[in-house]
Design an enzyme around this catalytic site. Structure first.
Site, short mmCIF file in Angstrom:
data_model
loop_
_atom_site.label_atom_id
_atom_site.label_comp_id
_atom_site.label_asym_id
_atom_site.label_seq_id
_atom_site.Cartn_x
_atom_site.Cartn_y
_atom_site.Cartn_z
N GLY A 561 0.82 -1.20 0.00
CA GLY A 561 0.00 0.00 0.00
C GLY A 561 0.85 1.25 0.00
N ARG A 562 0.27 2.34 -0.40
CA ARG A 562 0.95 3.62 -0.35
C ARG A 562 -0.06 4.73 -0.23
NH1 ARG A 562 4.79 5.29 -4.04
NH2 ARG A 562 5.55 3.14 -4.27
N GLY A 563 0.38 5.83 0.36
CA GLY A 563 -0.48 6.99 0.55
C GLY A 563 0.35 8.24 0.63
N SER A 565 1.47 9.78 3.15
CA SER A 565 2.48 9.82 4.20
C SER A 565 3.63 8.85 3.95
CB SER A 565 1.84 9.49 5.55
OG SER A 565 1.21 8.23 5.52
N GLY A 566 3.44 7.87 3.05
CA GLY A 566 4.53 6.95 2.80
C GLY A 566 4.07 5.66 2.15
N VAL A 568 3.91 1.37 2.34
CA VAL A 568 3.83 0.27 3.31
C VAL A 568 4.29 -1.03 2.66
CG1 VAL A 568 2.36 -0.98 4.92
CG2 VAL A 568 1.87 1.42 4.40
N LYS A 582 6.04 0.75 7.46
CA LYS A 582 5.68 1.97 6.74
C LYS A 582 6.88 2.92 6.69
CE LYS A 582 2.02 5.26 6.00
NZ LYS A 582 0.59 5.45 6.15
N ASP A 679 -7.72 12.11 9.16
CA ASP A 679 -7.78 11.52 7.82
C ASP A 679 -8.55 10.21 7.87
OD1 ASP A 679 -7.42 11.35 5.12
OD2 ASP A 679 -5.36 10.61 5.22
#
Length: 845
Positions: A561-563, A565-566, A568, A582, A679
């Protein structure tokens, strides 16, 4: 002549200035508290202390030994406490309502003249504690002042000086000289955040002063020695006085004949002392060195921490070597990887897939005992007879057998296990006969194919510079009566080995400490076995090296995963734990700020919050290590479930709504650091193997004040579609932004698709905004027609849902999405509403 006079004058002036500077410096050093100028020893009626003034507005005892006021637990959490002002660590000796701290804004302590004299209020004006005047006081008694005495006693007095209430009558975890503990009173241990722990020091039902472990599921006395009778412990029972105290010289005495003395008894009666029931359950008497401001232990109840109950939890064994190390019994694994007090759980079932009992065997654990919980006890039994009794009793999980008298103790629970050389008896653990225990795991008891006990022990003694001694294996064979000569030989070598090992160990530790001491090469160090129990139980959060995480993630290849903030990654650590790693991006905080914020997050624990195991802070790397959640995010399951084959039934959706609400309510109201997520969205809700929701990324936003007026608020933003109007309007940010986002999640949870994909007024492909959806939902609900069901519910449910619960979720969603934040409910209220509707649940899938 004038030149000479002017020179002399300048010299005299210079000398006077130097003397003045020295005097000011000496006075500043002699001040017991940095804000002594603003301190006072009493609080008059009608006066108050504000939490914002905690650094300057304190009560100070006349001799400057004790301070009283708002005590900083963490940046946003305070308690009203009394502490040693002269000690370097400001040891807290009393706190008001430890289980309910207050916030760093608008909290206040005020002295009223009424029966509830001292009143402590939180940020919202809620009364969290008051000092109710004693019932023995006259009806007309009026509180005139609250005074902090040189003894450390905080007293509420009337105009004549009569005591109406005093802190000495309400001990927390510490007893001061002349302070008495009586029947009905108890000292209760504290954790690092000053909340009450599991240990207490009080008079038992037999009127005997005792140390008691109570985790609300089991309770047991562990001091005085519970194996001895009261007369063997030199105690008196059923004494009617029930009172204990210690004096300034360090002598402790009790009406039940309990007595002990400080090691520095009577050397100096002016020594400041305190008797504290520490976090690890050990009772210690401390003496203060007022020159250095440090404490030294002058007496303690236990030199062997393994004797203290509850150190390692159920189904675990405490190894004393000489530092306490916890291990799981064979066939058991840790229930909570970061918390030994939760003990271990079985890795096997007692019955097979058909429900039939499995064949069992007994695994010997020499020199091991589990406290109490005996099903029965017998003497003059052979080992085989004792084993047969345990095998035939379904509730028996272990039995202890002592040679000689043939003592047999079958037990239904393995609690407070302990082992060390010389401990009489052998514990025999009942496990499935086909349980494979050949593989050796560090920190776990094992058994070989012959049934002989093998303990894999990892030394956990903190040496100089944080080094630990290497791992070693201890092979202990069971000596049966038929092989007595062989057994004697084995034990002879066993004890010889232990003796040699401990001699070598003492030499290594002594040499290491010398090497790292001032006489050696490096800094001084201390090896303290009595601190190990505390460190073992409270160390829930660890630092990982970058190399360790790089290895566990195969050089950060398994991205899950990614978003914003960084990114994973999935990883497997050396202890075989699967984790989510993360790697944060664009972290601008300093190293100190980063560590401070993470230490707060590491203390947070709730079943609906993703647990953080630790972090990596090396160079430019800022990495967080979380528990791995099997089924990924709610967004993946809910929005991509049509293609992935995963589907959430109504019961699961309602449980997710309730679990997320509970997690947010905990962050907003219950945990010591009131946290706003900022969030909240389906991507940040993970689902475990049972589809139980767990909120993640709750600590990545700034830890906020409740009024949202933090200076860094401008850089914190949510995700489009889930952001409350306050973000755009530049209004103060509160926990109500999470309530708004939760409302959006509720709508998507019911409908099974993102709001942006909803169809309004028959138009497809329209990116609907939240206000349009809310308007449509309100009109459907107000129509009181069943037709709204087909429009608002996920068609994949095929009508299989609870109508009352569905309507409640829609109503809650609408109230959460109010533009005026003051009209939105709290998460605590939402949890209450959902729980009340939970009984309406049906078995929908």
């Amino acid at each position: 002549m004038s030149t000479s006079c002017s020179g002399a004058l300048r010299a005299a002036t210079t000398k006077a200035l130097l003397l003045l500077v020295v005097a000011v410096f000496v006075v500043s050093l002699s001040r017991p508290f940095p804000c002594a100028a603003a301190a006072r020893d009493s609080l008059l009626r009608g006066a108050s202390i504000a939490v914002e003034d905690h650094a300057t507005d304190v009560l100070l005892s006349p001799d400057g030994t004790f301070g009283c006021g708002f005590y900083v637990v963490s940046p946003t959490v305070f308690t009203f406490s009394v502490w040693f002002a002269r000690a370097a660590d400001r040891a807290v000796v009393w706190s008001a309502n430890r289980g309910r701290p207050v916030h760093s804004k608008r909290s206040r302590l005020k002295l009223n003249g009424r029966r509830r004299a001292l009143v402590l209020t939180d940020y919202d004006g809620e009364v969290v504690w008051n000092s109710t005047v004693s019932a023995n006081a006259t009806a007309t008694a009026t509180a005139a002042r609250a005074r902090l005495h040189d003894s450390g006693n905080l007293a509420v007095e009337d105009a004549s000086g009569n005591v109406l209430w005093q802190s000495f009558d309400h001990p927390t975890d510490t007893l001061l000289p002349t302070q008495r503990i009586a029947a009905g009173e108890a000292m209760v241990s504290s954790d690092k955040l000053l909340a009450a722990g599991f240990y207490s020091f009080r008079f038992s039902d037999y009127a005997m002063l005792s140390l008691v472990y109570d985790n609300h599921e089991m309770s047991s006395i562990y001091w005085p020695n519970p194996y001895y009778s009261y007369w063997q412990n030199s105690r008196k029972i059923y004494n009617f006085t029930r009172e204990a105290f210690f004096d300034a010289s360090g002598h402790f005495s009790s009406s039940d004949n309990a007595t002990f003395d400080a090691s520095d008894l009577a050397k100096n009666v002016a020594v400041r002392r305190r008797l504290t029931l520490d976090t690890d359950g050990n009772l210690r008497l401390y003496s203060l060195d007022e020159v250095t401001g440090t404490w030294s232990v002058s007496w303690m109840a236990f030199s062997n921490p393994c004797i203290i109950h509850g150190v390692c939890g159920a189904n675990a064994v405490c190894l004393y070597s000489p530092a306490p190390v916890c291990v799981c019994a064979p066939g058991y694994a840790r229930a909570e990887p970061s918390d030994w007090s939760r003990g271990c759980r079985p890795t096997f079932n007692s019955s097979d897939d058909g429900g039939r009992p499995r064949a069992m065997k007994m695994v010997p654990l020499p020199h091991t005992d589990f406290w109490g919980f005996d099903i029965n006890s017998s003497e003059n039994l052979s080992l085989d007879e004792c084993s047969t009794r345990c095998m035939s009793e379904p509730s028996c999980v272990v039995f202890q057998y002592k040679q000689g008298k043939g003592e047999c103790y079958p037990k239904s629970l393995m609690f407070n296990g302990r082992t060390f050389p010389g401990l009489p008896g052998t514990a025999y653990l009942k496990v499935p006969a086909d349980l494979d225990m050949l593989e050796i795991h560090i920190h776990q008891w094992q058994a070989d194919s012959d049934g002989h006990g093998i303990a894999a022990i990892q030394e956990d003694i903190v040496g100089c510079g944080g080094m630990s001694s290497p791992e070693f294996l201890l092979n202990v064979s069971n000596a049966s009566s038929s092989k007595s000569n062989q057994g004697k030989s084995i034990w002879f070598y066993f004890y010889g080995f232990l003796t040699a090992f401990f001699v070598i160990e003492v030499f290594v530790i002594a040499f290491g400490c010398w090497l790292f001491s001032n006489k050696g090469v490096f800094k001084p160090c201390q090896v303290s076995a009595l601190d190990e129990g505390y460190r073992m139980v409270t160390n829930h959060f660890r630092t990982y090296s970058y190399a360790e995480l790089q290895k566990g993630t195969r050089k950060f290849q398994s991205e899950i995963g990614r978003g914003g903030s960084g990114v994973v990654y999935k990883g497997v650590l050396d202890d075989e734990r699967t984790v989510a790693v993360k790697v944060l991006q664009d972290v601008k905080q300093s190293e100190d700020v980063f560590q401070a914020e993470l230490s707060v997050i590491g203390r947070i624990y709730h079943m609906n919050l993703v647990r953080m195991w630790g972090f990596c802070l090396e160079g430019i790397h800022r990495i967080l290590v979380y528990e791995y959640i099997e089924n990924g995010s709610l967004a993946k399951v809910l929005f991509q479930g049509r293609n992935s084959g995963m589907f959430l039934g109504w019961k699961q959706r309602f449980n997710i709504a309730l679990g997320v609400a509970k997690g947010l309510a905990y962050l907003h109201n219950e945990c010591l650091e009131w946290i706003i997520h900022c969030d909240m969205k389906p991507e940040n809700i993970l689902l475990d193997e049972d589809m139980e929701p767990k909120i993640t990324d709750f600590g990545l936003s700034k830890l906020l004040n409740r009024d949202g007026s933090g200076p860094d608020m401008s850089r914190i933003r949510g995700t489009r579609g889930y952001m409350a109007p306050e973000w755009v309007s530049s209004l103060p940010i509160t926990e109500k932004v999470d309530v708004y986002s939760y409302g959006v999640v509720l709508l998507e949870l019911v409908k099974g698709m993102r709001i942006s994909d909803w169809v309004l007024d028959g138009k497809e492909g329209l990116e609907a905004d939240v206000r349009s959806v809310v308007k449509m939902v309100v009109s459907k609900l107000e129509s009181n027609m069943e037709s709204w069901v087909a429009d608002l519910m996920d068609d994949r449910l095929h009508g299989e849902f609870n109508h009352l619960q569905a309507r409640l979720l829609m109503q809650l969603a609408v109230s959460c999405l109010e533009e005026d934040k003051n009209k939105r409910p709290t998460m605590k209220y939402i949890v209450q509403m959902l729980i009340s509707a939970e009984d309406e649940a049906h078995a929908f899938t």
